[in-house]
Design a protein around this motif. Sequence first.
Motif, PDB file in Angstrom:
ATOM      1  N   TRP A 192       6.929  -2.299  -4.159  1.00  0.00           N
ATOM      2  CA  TRP A 192       5.726  -2.222  -4.988  1.00  0.00           C
ATOM      3  C   TRP A 192       5.102  -0.842  -4.788  1.00  0.00           C
ATOM      4  N   GLU A 193       4.192  -0.475  -5.679  1.00  0.00           N
ATOM      5  CA  GLU A 193       3.460   0.775  -5.509  1.00  0.00           C
ATOM      6  C   GLU A 193       2.030   0.601  -5.998  1.00  0.00           C
ATOM      7  N   LEU A 194       1.166   1.466  -5.506  1.00  0.00           N
ATOM      8  CA  LEU A 194      -0.261   1.381  -5.794  1.00  0.00           C
ATOM      9  C   LEU A 194      -0.627   2.374  -6.889  1.00  0.00           C
ATOM     10  N   HIS A 195      -1.375   1.900  -7.889  1.00  0.00           N
ATOM     11  CA  HIS A 195      -1.886   2.741  -8.965  1.00  0.00           C
ATOM     12  C   HIS A 195      -3.414   2.770  -8.896  1.00  0.00           C
ATOM     13  N   LEU A 196      -3.991   3.893  -9.339  1.00  0.00           N
ATOM     14  CA  LEU A 196      -5.442   4.053  -9.358  1.00  0.00           C
ATOM     15  C   LEU A 196      -5.894   4.447 -10.756  1.00  0.00           C
ATOM     16  N   ARG A 197      -7.132   4.077 -11.068  1.00  0.00           N
ATOM     17  CA  ARG A 197      -7.725   4.473 -12.351  1.00  0.00           C
ATOM     18  C   ARG A 197      -9.176   4.858 -12.117  1.00  0.00           C
ATOM     19  N   ARG A 198      -9.572   5.959 -12.725  1.00  0.00           N
ATOM     20  CA  ARG A 198     -10.954   6.408 -12.594  1.00  0.00           C
ATOM     21  C   ARG A 198     -11.847   5.590 -13.521  1.00  0.00           C
ATOM     22  N   ARG A 199     -12.951   5.053 -12.944  1.00  0.00           N
ATOM     23  CA  ARG A 199     -13.855   4.215 -13.709  1.00  0.00           C
ATOM     24  C   ARG A 199     -15.215   4.855 -13.935  1.00  0.00           C
ATOM     25  N   GLY A 200     -15.482   5.940 -13.234  1.00  0.00           N
ATOM     26  CA  GLY A 200     -16.777   6.601 -13.371  1.00  0.00           C
ATOM     27  C   GLY A 200     -16.771   7.921 -12.644  1.00  0.00           C
ATOM     28  N   PRO A 201     -17.898   8.608 -12.574  1.00  0.00           N
ATOM     29  CA  PRO A 201     -17.969   9.897 -11.880  1.00  0.00           C
ATOM     30  C   PRO A 201     -17.612   9.744 -10.399  1.00  0.00           C
ATOM     31  N   LEU A 202     -16.828  10.693  -9.877  1.00  0.00           N
ATOM     32  CA  LEU A 202     -16.440  10.644  -8.477  1.00  0.00           C
ATOM     33  C   LEU A 202     -17.514  11.300  -7.610  1.00  0.00           C
ATOM     34  N   PRO A 204       4.627  -5.951   8.753  1.00  0.00           N
ATOM     35  CA  PRO A 204       5.576  -7.063   8.605  1.00  0.00           C
ATOM     36  C   PRO A 204       6.297  -6.983   7.270  1.00  0.00           C
ATOM     37  N   ALA A 205       7.499  -7.548   7.229  1.00  0.00           N
ATOM     38  CA  ALA A 205       8.320  -7.491   6.013  1.00  0.00           C
ATOM     39  C   ALA A 205       7.623  -8.152   4.830  1.00  0.00           C
ATOM     40  N   ARG A 206       6.738  -9.104   5.093  1.00  0.00           N
ATOM     41  CA  ARG A 206       6.061  -9.781   3.982  1.00  0.00           C
ATOM     42  C   ARG A 206       5.142  -8.841   3.212  1.00  0.00           C
ATOM     43  N   LEU A 207       4.811  -7.661   3.778  1.00  0.00           N
ATOM     44  CA  LEU A 207       3.970  -6.688   3.090  1.00  0.00           C
ATOM     45  C   LEU A 207       4.758  -5.565   2.437  1.00  0.00           C
ATOM     46  N   THR A 208       5.960  -5.292   2.921  1.00  0.00           N
ATOM     47  CA  THR A 208       6.767  -4.226   2.322  1.00  0.00           C
ATOM     48  C   THR A 208       7.756  -4.768   1.296  1.00  0.00           C
ATOM     49  N   GLN A 209       8.250  -5.964   1.513  1.00  0.00           N
ATOM     50  CA  GLN A 209       9.172  -6.611   0.571  1.00  0.00           C
ATOM     51  C   GLN A 209       8.550  -7.937   0.130  1.00  0.00           C
ATOM     52  N   ILE A 210       7.680  -7.855  -0.872  1.00  0.00           N
ATOM     53  CA  ILE A 210       6.923  -9.026  -1.297  1.00  0.00           C
ATOM     54  C   ILE A 210       7.768  -9.894  -2.225  1.00  0.00           C
ATOM     55  N   GLU A 211       7.807 -11.159  -1.926  1.00  0.00           N
ATOM     56  CA  GLU A 211       8.494 -12.114  -2.782  1.00  0.00           C
ATOM     57  C   GLU A 211       7.470 -12.777  -3.694  1.00  0.00           C
ATOM     58  N   GLY A 212       7.717 -12.723  -4.985  1.00  0.00           N
ATOM     59  CA  GLY A 212       6.765 -13.297  -5.927  1.00  0.00           C
ATOM     60  C   GLY A 212       5.884 -12.223  -6.539  1.00  0.00           C
ATOM     61  N   ASP A 213       4.627 -12.560  -6.730  1.00  0.00           N
ATOM     62  CA  ASP A 213       3.682 -11.671  -7.400  1.00  0.00           C
ATOM     63  C   ASP A 213       3.194 -10.592  -6.429  1.00  0.00           C
ATOM     64  N   VAL A 214       3.568  -9.328  -6.694  1.00  0.00           N
ATOM     65  CA  VAL A 214       3.189  -8.239  -5.783  1.00  0.00           C
ATOM     66  C   VAL A 214       1.693  -7.961  -5.828  1.00  0.00           C
ATOM     67  N   SER A 215       1.034  -8.351  -6.893  1.00  0.00           N
ATOM     68  CA  SER A 215      -0.405  -8.083  -7.007  1.00  0.00           C
ATOM     69  C   SER A 215      -1.228  -8.918  -6.034  1.00  0.00           C
ATOM     70  N   GLU A 216      -0.600  -9.876  -5.342  1.00  0.00           N
ATOM     71  CA  GLU A 216      -1.326 -10.711  -4.406  1.00  0.00           C
ATOM     72  C   GLU A 216      -1.575 -10.013  -3.067  1.00  0.00           C
ATOM     73  N   ILE A 217      -0.950  -8.856  -2.834  1.00  0.00           N
ATOM     74  CA  ILE A 217      -1.182  -8.135  -1.595  1.00  0.00           C
ATOM     75  C   ILE A 217      -2.635  -7.672  -1.536  1.00  0.00           C
ATOM     76  N   LEU A 218      -3.233  -7.769  -0.355  1.00  0.00           N
ATOM     77  CA  LEU A 218      -4.615  -7.352  -0.181  1.00  0.00           C
ATOM     78  C   LEU A 218      -4.729  -5.836  -0.377  1.00  0.00           C
ATOM     79  N   TRP A 219      -5.813  -5.406  -1.042  1.00  0.00           N
ATOM     80  CA  TRP A 219      -5.862  -4.006  -1.471  1.00  0.00           C
ATOM     81  C   TRP A 219      -6.006  -3.030  -0.307  1.00  0.00           C
ATOM     82  N   ALA A 220      -6.642  -3.431   0.783  1.00  0.00           N
ATOM     83  CA  ALA A 220      -6.727  -2.523   1.933  1.00  0.00           C
ATOM     84  C   ALA A 220      -5.363  -2.317   2.564  1.00  0.00           C
ATOM     85  N   ASP A 221      -4.540  -3.375   2.605  1.00  0.00           N
ATOM     86  CA  ASP A 221      -3.163  -3.231   3.070  1.00  0.00           C
ATOM     87  C   ASP A 221      -2.385  -2.290   2.154  1.00  0.00           C
ATOM     88  N   ALA A 222      -2.521  -2.519   0.853  1.00  0.00           N
ATOM     89  CA  ALA A 222      -1.794  -1.696  -0.113  1.00  0.00           C
ATOM     90  C   ALA A 222      -2.187  -0.226  -0.002  1.00  0.00           C
TER      91      ALA A 222
END
Length: 337
Positions: free
Chosen positions: A133-143, A296-314
């Motif tokens: 999986w990989e993490l994407h970002l989107r700007r929502r307002g002024p930084l 742990p492998a459950r965070l690097t090789q996610i089985e199922g929906d990858v979007s379920e990973i907690l965002w701080a971990d990601a």
Amino acid sequence: MGTAIAVFLGLVGIVLLWFGHHAWRRLMGAAGRAGESSRVERSEAPEVRRPVRADALVFLFAHEFVRPPRPGRAVSPRLQARAPLTGEEIDPRDWATKLLFALLVEHVEEGAIELRVVERVPTLMPPFPHKNWELHLRRRGPLLSSPLGDCLAVAFEMVEKKARLPERVKEESESRALARPPESPWVPLDLLIEKMMQVVRAETTFWQREGVYGDLRNYVADCLVAEGYLIEKTSNTWIEHLRKRRLEPNLEAIESLRPAAEALRRRLRLVRQRFGSVEFLGEDERHSSYNHLNAPARLTQIEGDVSEILWADALGLSLYEVLVGLRQLEPSGEGGV
């Protein structure tokens, strides 16, 4: 006759050496006095221009956020990372990771950036094991304006101008018809960090290049020197370029930031507790860590929906992966570990 010539040449050589020695001492003395006067001027009137945010707080109070170097890991003295307030050696990679982690967490909490995790095919590049999986970002307002926050804003602008130009033209025409602004595109984190490093290195001199970890912290240091939180104790002479720069903290200005640093530590700890996994929590913020070695492998090789990973971990795992990947592309003599 030959003896007389030899004696004469010897005397001439001694005289030349004597004059050369004294000329060199006068030259270096003048350079030293010029350097001292410039240092006095800088230390007498430091200018504190803007309040620091998360990235600058992590830099100034690095001894409270960044772990020590790993045992048995030798780093060249020129590339060592030392906490500004205590002078103790700390881990270069962990420092760079936590600078970026604090920066992005602050923007997520402020609603300026949105995160999402998408599935991808594992790469063949280090570090191992590969993520699916990989993490994407989107700007929502002024930084937020800060040393690395300004780089982040420029990086977003660079990427957004090139991202899906035909689709954006279509979206903008549709948005005008609906009287709403077009949404910013999603950007992979690795691309965003690469663009940030382009901005950082455009402002970094050849003498300050220390690899991706060192370049990030040197850029923040330059900003904090300009704002008066750090005082550079190096004269602007050619011989000083060969030495490691010496920075002294402006204790009067920094001491007022201690409550903000403590609040940031609590906020980051809370984020890791609520939106991260227990495997990454150390005794405190300094000992907490994100890397593939303790993931742990459950965070690097996610089985199922990858979007379920907690965002701080990601976010933490992705930053580690990006920085190590960039480090792999640099000469082995730069950047420490």
